[in-house]
Design an enzyme around this catalytic site. Structure first.
Site, mmCIF file in Angstrom:
data_model
loop_
_atom_site.group_PDB
_atom_site.id
_atom_site.type_symbol
_atom_site.label_atom_id
_atom_site.label_comp_id
_atom_site.label_asym_id
_atom_site.label_seq_id
_atom_site.Cartn_x
_atom_site.Cartn_y
_atom_site.Cartn_z
ATOM 1 N N SER A 129 0.740 -1.096 -0.081
ATOM 2 C CA SER A 129 0.282 -0.037 -0.086
ATOM 3 C C SER A 129 1.062 1.265 -0.399
ATOM 4 C CB SER A 129 -0.662 -0.153 1.252
ATOM 5 O OG SER A 129 -1.332 1.007 1.269
ATOM 6 N N TYR A 161 -2.352 -1.009 10.195
ATOM 7 C CA TYR A 161 -2.424 -1.475 8.829
ATOM 8 C C TYR A 161 -1.216 -0.974 8.603
ATOM 9 C CZ TYR A 161 -3.760 -0.591 4.328
ATOM 10 O OH TYR A 161 -4.474 -0.931 2.438
#
Length: 279
Positions: free
Chosen positions: A142, A155
């Site tokens: 990401s 995350y």
């Protein structure tokens, strides 16, 4: 991998978003597909779209945090299709929670899917990819595997882990010269449902200064930049070029440059921008 024609690709998280678009794009290029997700309804919708392109498609309900299930899916994929060339470890979930207050249960949940799911998928499919003589592992990290931001610490931890794992794996595969390579994907804001479906932990309102739902809406607008189809096409182009890393979207590309230039000095910029965004 110069062509996807007559290849076999396995994709996790194929029920929607980038997983769905990867499936449809690969099907249009002559690739057979083994698709998995926990969402059977969405999975079958993706399979139908891919079959319209003439692709052979098999589907499996799969929780990628279950190691035995991932290994069984890899074995079944090889049996159903006579081999496997690509594994897209794309499945992922989001969690918004301050690190001070995050529950152990939530932390284990996101690590199980976002990190262990990638590890299990890579390890389970690697023998079949090596046997094909032309294999590729594509692991989704990401933008938050390049930078850290408030409220997304868990995350980011998983996505930084995917980055480190995949970069090390790529080097090991290079050393083995086994006909398999690996690419780490860093998408920025992609128009998918991941943020809308994110878990929200206690303490978000205190940290951000706005309600949890307001914070979610603001993040959704911030992240709604690149279409899932454009992201899929960018990823496949990178696989064709055997790229080690692909950064997807103008936001991710900008932050990648900022971090390369500033190192950890980017962090005060994130703090000030977050304060301004949450007003």
């Amino acid at each position: 991998m110069k062509s996807f024609a007559n290849k076999v690709a396995a994709i996790t998280g194929a029920a929607s978003g980038m997983g769905r678009e990867l499936a449809v794009e690969l099907a249009s290029r002559g690739c057979a597909l083994s698709l998995s997700d926990v969402n059977l309804k969405g999975l079958e919708e993706t399979a139908a779209l891919a079959r319209e392109k003439g692709a052979k498609v098999t589907t499996s309900k799969l929780d990628v945090s279950n190691r035995d299930a991932v290994y069984a899916w890899a074995e079944q994929t090889a049996k159903d299709h006579g081999g496997v060339n690509l594994i897209f470890n794309n499945a992922g979930v989001a969690l918004n929670s301050p690190l001070e207050t995050i529950s152990q249960k939530d932390f284990e949940w996101i690590v199980g899917i976002n990190f262990w799911g990638v590890v299990y998928g890579s390890q389970a499919f690697l023998p079949y990819l090596k046997a094909s003589g032309d294999g590729h592992i594509i692991n989704t990290s990401s933008l938050f595997g390049l930078i850290g931001t408030p409220g997304t610490g868990a995350y980011s931890a998983t996505k930084f882990a995917v980055r480190g794992y995949t970069e090390s794996l790529r080097i090991e595969l290079d050393l083995m010269n086994c006909g398999v390579s690996a690419t780490c994907v860093h998408p920025g804001g992609i128009r998918t449902a991941i943020n809308a479906n994110a878990r929200i932990g206690d303490g978000v309102e205190k940290l951000m200064g706005v309600s949890a739902e307001t914070a979610r809406d603001k993040f959704d607008k911030l992240l709604n930049i690149t279409t899932a189809n454009k992201a899929a096409r960018t990823i496949l182009k990178a696989v064709e070029k055997n790229a080690r890393r692909v950064v997807v979207g103008p936001d991710a590309k900008t932050m990648d440059v900022v971090v390369r230039m500033l190192g950890s000095a980017y962090q005060p910029l994130v703090t000030s921008n977050m304060k301004r965004m949450m007003r």
